[in-house]
Design a protein around this motif. Sequence first.
Motif, mmCIF file in Angstrom:
data_model
loop_
_atom_site.group_PDB
_atom_site.id
_atom_site.type_symbol
_atom_site.label_atom_id
_atom_site.label_comp_id
_atom_site.label_asym_id
_atom_site.label_seq_id
_atom_site.Cartn_x
_atom_site.Cartn_y
_atom_site.Cartn_z
ATOM 1 N N SER A 132 -3.381 -3.479 -10.645
ATOM 2 C CA SER A 132 -3.885 -4.257 -10.825
ATOM 3 C C SER A 132 -5.634 -4.919 -9.544
ATOM 4 N N ILE A 133 -6.599 -5.515 -10.759
ATOM 5 C CA ILE A 133 -7.835 -5.489 -9.191
ATOM 6 C C ILE A 133 -6.721 -5.933 -7.754
ATOM 7 N N GLY A 134 -5.802 -6.857 -7.923
ATOM 8 C CA GLY A 134 -5.074 -7.473 -7.356
ATOM 9 C C GLY A 134 -4.354 -6.254 -6.261
ATOM 10 N N GLY A 135 -4.349 -4.812 -6.657
ATOM 11 C CA GLY A 135 -4.540 -4.021 -5.678
ATOM 12 C C GLY A 135 -4.994 -3.800 -4.552
ATOM 13 N N LEU A 136 -5.786 -3.962 -5.174
ATOM 14 C CA LEU A 136 -7.373 -3.049 -4.118
ATOM 15 C C LEU A 136 -8.097 -4.605 -4.161
ATOM 16 N N LEU A 137 -7.756 -6.031 -4.150
ATOM 17 C CA LEU A 137 -8.600 -6.778 -3.402
ATOM 18 C C LEU A 137 -7.450 -7.886 -3.665
ATOM 19 N N THR A 138 -7.737 -9.059 -3.215
ATOM 20 C CA THR A 138 -7.184 -9.993 -2.712
ATOM 21 C C THR A 138 -7.056 -11.620 -2.843
ATOM 22 N N PHE A 139 -7.197 -12.548 -4.275
ATOM 23 C CA PHE A 139 -6.620 -14.246 -4.159
ATOM 24 C C PHE A 139 -5.754 -14.608 -3.025
ATOM 25 N N PRO A 140 -6.399 -15.933 -2.642
ATOM 26 C CA PRO A 140 -5.342 -16.989 -2.211
ATOM 27 C C PRO A 140 -3.766 -17.238 -3.039
ATOM 28 N N LEU A 141 -3.073 -17.457 -2.076
ATOM 29 C CA LEU A 141 -1.045 -17.631 -3.373
ATOM 30 C C LEU A 141 -1.278 -16.869 -4.115
ATOM 31 N N ASP A 142 -1.718 -15.673 -4.146
ATOM 32 C CA ASP A 142 -1.000 -14.595 -4.718
ATOM 33 C C ASP A 142 -0.384 -13.169 -3.710
ATOM 34 N N SER A 143 0.302 -13.703 -2.123
ATOM 35 C CA SER A 143 0.574 -12.708 -1.410
ATOM 36 C C SER A 143 1.656 -12.105 -2.429
ATOM 37 N N ILE A 144 2.249 -12.234 -3.327
ATOM 38 C CA ILE A 144 3.741 -11.503 -3.085
ATOM 39 C C ILE A 144 3.660 -10.245 -4.436
ATOM 40 N N TYR A 145 2.397 -11.525 -5.691
ATOM 41 C CA TYR A 145 2.024 -9.929 -6.310
ATOM 42 C C TYR A 145 1.615 -9.141 -5.890
ATOM 43 N N HIS A 146 0.322 -9.648 -5.023
ATOM 44 C CA HIS A 146 -0.554 -8.369 -4.496
ATOM 45 C C HIS A 146 0.638 -7.342 -3.409
ATOM 46 N N ALA A 147 1.168 -8.284 -2.598
ATOM 47 C CA ALA A 147 2.628 -7.436 -1.567
ATOM 48 C C ALA A 147 2.913 -6.217 -2.888
ATOM 49 N N THR A 148 3.059 -6.243 -4.095
ATOM 50 C CA THR A 148 3.350 -5.760 -4.719
ATOM 51 C C THR A 148 2.295 -3.992 -5.448
ATOM 52 N N LYS A 149 1.809 -4.552 -5.785
ATOM 53 C CA LYS A 149 0.453 -4.112 -6.768
ATOM 54 C C LYS A 149 -0.247 -3.387 -5.391
ATOM 55 N N TRP A 150 -0.360 -4.148 -4.174
ATOM 56 C CA TRP A 150 -1.190 -2.536 -3.104
ATOM 57 C C TRP A 150 -0.529 -2.235 -2.718
ATOM 58 N N ALA A 151 0.911 -1.729 -2.678
ATOM 59 C CA ALA A 151 2.455 -0.511 -2.799
ATOM 60 C C ALA A 151 2.228 0.293 -3.592
ATOM 61 N N LEU A 152 1.867 -0.192 -4.784
ATOM 62 C CA LEU A 152 2.012 0.758 -5.764
ATOM 63 C C LEU A 152 0.779 1.487 -5.839
ATOM 64 N N GLU A 153 -0.167 0.789 -5.625
ATOM 65 C CA GLU A 153 -1.899 1.900 -5.261
ATOM 66 C C GLU A 153 -0.859 2.692 -4.312
ATOM 67 N N GLY A 154 -0.164 2.976 -2.833
ATOM 68 C CA GLY A 154 -0.661 3.373 -1.536
ATOM 69 C C GLY A 154 0.197 4.437 -2.171
ATOM 70 N N TRP A 155 1.126 3.541 -2.889
ATOM 71 C CA TRP A 155 2.556 5.082 -3.245
ATOM 72 C C TRP A 155 1.948 5.516 -4.233
ATOM 73 N N SER A 156 1.408 4.912 -5.064
ATOM 74 C CA SER A 156 0.162 6.220 -6.303
ATOM 75 C C SER A 156 -0.270 7.178 -5.646
ATOM 76 N N GLU A 157 -0.732 7.135 -4.411
ATOM 77 C CA GLU A 157 -1.949 8.438 -3.729
ATOM 78 C C GLU A 157 -0.560 8.641 -2.998
ATOM 79 N N SER A 158 -0.130 8.259 -2.795
ATOM 80 C CA SER A 158 1.365 9.677 -1.636
ATOM 81 C C SER A 158 1.544 10.341 -2.661
ATOM 82 N N MET A 159 2.204 9.383 -3.937
ATOM 83 C CA MET A 159 3.163 10.518 -4.068
ATOM 84 C C MET A 159 2.052 11.556 -5.244
ATOM 85 N N SER A 160 0.903 10.967 -5.629
ATOM 86 C CA SER A 160 0.037 12.388 -5.587
ATOM 87 C C SER A 160 0.121 13.738 -5.116
ATOM 88 N N TYR A 161 0.757 13.429 -3.189
ATOM 89 C CA TYR A 161 0.788 15.225 -2.793
ATOM 90 C C TYR A 161 1.788 16.133 -3.943
#
Length: 269
Positions: A132-161
């Motif tokens: 989601s764009i919510g994996g690259l920036l944040t909105f208020p009142l979206d914290s847990i959704y962002h937690a999952t989407k930011w996690a997926l972005e970081g996880w994907s980058e790490s998995m690429s190795y």
Amino acid sequence: MEKTIFITGASTGLGKATAKLFQSKGWNVIATMRNPAKETELNTLENVTLLPLDVTNPEQIRATVKTAIETHNIDVVFNNAGYGLIGALEAFSDEQLIKQIDTNLLGVIRVTQAFIPYFREKKNGLFITTTSIGGLLTFPLDSIYHATKWALEGWSESMSYELGLHNIGIKTIAPGGIKTNFAGPSLDVARHPAYEQGLTKLFDLMNPDNFEPAEWIADVVYEAATDDKKQLRYVAGEFANQLYSRRLEIGAEAAVKEMNKTVFGELVD
């Protein structure tokens, strides 16, 4: 040579649009969803196979992936199942917290894990995940959704190795709002009186008029699946690109302040 894509969350929205697009391009499509018996459109299309899959059910993931790889030579896995959870943290039940993380994050990880040995053995394959764009920036009142989407972005980058060692690709698709999902089954709202004013402003900002049809985002998924680029992230849609470009232009700290002012207005300095 015919190719095959395996899609999670294919019953509605982006998942269904992607299934239809790839089918129209001559691909075999394995469209998975929790209740295939309720599907009335994809089951009428040639070269589309429906399979049951709840990404929060590890046993079913293993069984469905086993069935898929025994019947098709799979080239792309599109991790798309997920939903949005909006509200203040203190408004969420523990059940909501667990469901959000289990579906959006652990579901993607489990499905990917199940396919890795298959792709590694054939030394080829591609994982694409809807973040989601919510994996690259944040909105208020979206914290847990962002937690999952930011996690997926970081996880994907790490998995690429580690995946790169075996010629396996991984990419993310980061859309903004998608019209067919807004305020539908892909959105769960938790309300609390202390945050109601901000929640109202947030919904104003998330105006469906700013969102793109699922078909437009499906085009980006197809691009990612076929362009042969070693590109990790695809920001998808005009709304998402505007938000992300603004953040890059003014910097993360300024973007946070700007967003805070936009949603909470006179409630903040």
